[in-house]
Write an enzyme that holds these catalytic residues in place. Structure first.
Site, PDB file in Angstrom:
ATOM      1  CE  LYS A  54      -3.839  -2.446   2.077  1.00  0.00           C
ATOM      2  NZ  LYS A  54      -4.574  -2.897   3.270  1.00  0.00           N
ATOM      3  CD  GLN A  98      -3.334  -4.398   6.441  1.00  0.00           C
ATOM      4  OE1 GLN A  98      -3.183  -3.429   5.739  1.00  0.00           O
ATOM      5  NE2 GLN A  98      -4.060  -5.443   6.066  1.00  0.00           N
ATOM      6  CG  ASP A 121      -9.368  -0.076   5.037  1.00  0.00           C
ATOM      7  OD1 ASP A 121      -9.286  -0.297   3.821  1.00  0.00           O
ATOM      8  OD2 ASP A 121      -8.733  -0.733   5.893  1.00  0.00           O
TER       9      ASP A 121
END
Ligand SMILES: NC(=O)c1ccc[n+]([C@@H]2O[C@H](COP(=O)([O-])OP(=O)(O)OC[C@H]3O[C@@H](n4cnc5c(N)ncnc54)[C@H](OP(=O)(O)O)[C@@H]3O)[C@@H](O)[C@H]2O)c1
Length: 293
Positions: A54, A98, A121
């Site tokens: 990412k 994450q 996200d």
């Protein structure tokens, strides 16, 4: 009939190229540099790899990336404190924690601590809640589900009025994909481990999305001829001929289903590359919104 192969790698690369231009324009015209903060707690090897990827992709399109690594035994307060700091940092437009987090941490509370304006996200309960409601718009949509819809759109697949069947109801994939398809006026059926006679249900689908985590579960005779099949699954299967001793396959039996479907995503190279492309898209969108653009 052999299906069109939907090339997620090429589509993700096209999105990345578009974003690179847009980020340059934002810098040149408005002095805005989109920023993405990644928060990694512990050293789960898959998570380490995902975060690295990412950050690498962010840098490629010109997004400034801020990497934070906390030890596996970090406390709830430490993680939430970092999130609050990032919420207040105007150079950060997106915060990515994450997942999965180490077990002792309350994942829901951490996700809820992220400002919804920076929830790139798309997992903040308010964003998910808006996604679940008719006529409401979340600020961000979870990346893998958004990638599924983007693949359909960029392949020219019409969604409205179609029978869509989603295999899987997880918070990360199945449920949000289903809600997105519903927003786009598909008639949606959601299947899960207690669904009776799965093949009979999947055979109704004009658009079939598989997100179960079972290697090659969807067989050729589960699919209506001409259906569009999106395979989200990523499963390791043993393969002594492969360098690592395994290879990745989807939830769909690609060889069988490609002879029945009109279009299909491969694994790897289908949905996988889209997740990061949508994360970068969300980050740029967030930077523009913060700048009032
Ligand atoms: N970027 C990407 O490409 C990406 C991102 C995320 C996930 N994935 C992959 O997508 C797959 C699904 O991930 P996930 O996180 O959604 O998995 P998950 O949380 O394990 O959810 C799996 C879902 O499938 C259902 N299911 C499991 N076995 C079934 C069966 N035999 N028949 C019918 N339904 C069954 C489960 O039903 P119940 O709810 O009844 O248990 C559940 O809803 C995995 O292979 C994962 O690696 C890929």
């Amino acid at each position: 009939m052999t299906a069109q192969i939907i090339d997620g790698k090429a589509i993700a690369a096209a999105i990345q190229a578009e974003l690179t231009e847009e980020v340059q324009r934002l810098k040149d015209t408005h002095g805005v540099v989109p920023g993405l903060a990644t928060v990694l707690v512990g050293e789960n090897p898959a998570s380490v790899t995902y975060v690295k990827m990412k950050r690498k992709r962010s840098a490629e399109v010109g997004i400034r990336s801020f990497g934070y690594e906390l030890p596996a035994d970090a406390s709830q307060e430490e993680v939430e404190g970092l999130v609050r700091e990032l919420n207040a940092n105007p150079e950060v437009h997106g915060i990515l924690v994450q997942l999965p987090l180490p077990r002792h941490l309350n994942e829901e509370a951490v996700l809820a601590a992220i400002s919804i304006e920076k929830d790139v996200d798309g997992f903040h309960p308010i964003n998910i809640g808006r996604l679940a409601m008719k006529g409401r718009e979340p600020l961000f949509v979870p990346c893998t589900p958004a990638g599924v819809i983007e693949l359909l759109d960029r392949t020219g697949v019409e969604i409205e009025g179609k029978e869509a069947v989603v295999l899987g109801r997880s918070n990360i994939v199945g449920l949000p994909v289903s809600m997105l398809l519903l927003h786009r006026n598909a008639t949606v059926t959601i299947c899960h481990s207690r669904t009776r006679d799965l093949p009979a249900v999947t055979r109704r689908a004009d658009i079939l999305v598989a997100a179960v985590g079972r290697p090659r579960m969807v067989k050729g005779d589960w699919v209506k001829p001409g259906a569009v099949v999106i395979d989200v699954g990523v499963n390791r299967v043993e393969d002594p001929t492969a360098k690592r001793g395994y290879r990745l396959v989807g939830d769909v039996d690609f060889e069988e289903v490609k002879e029945v479907a009109s279009a299909i995503t491969p694994v790897p190279g289908g949905v996988g590359p889209m997740t990061i492309a949508m994360l970068l898209t969300n980050t740029v969108r967030s930077a523009k919104r913060a700048a009032g653009l």
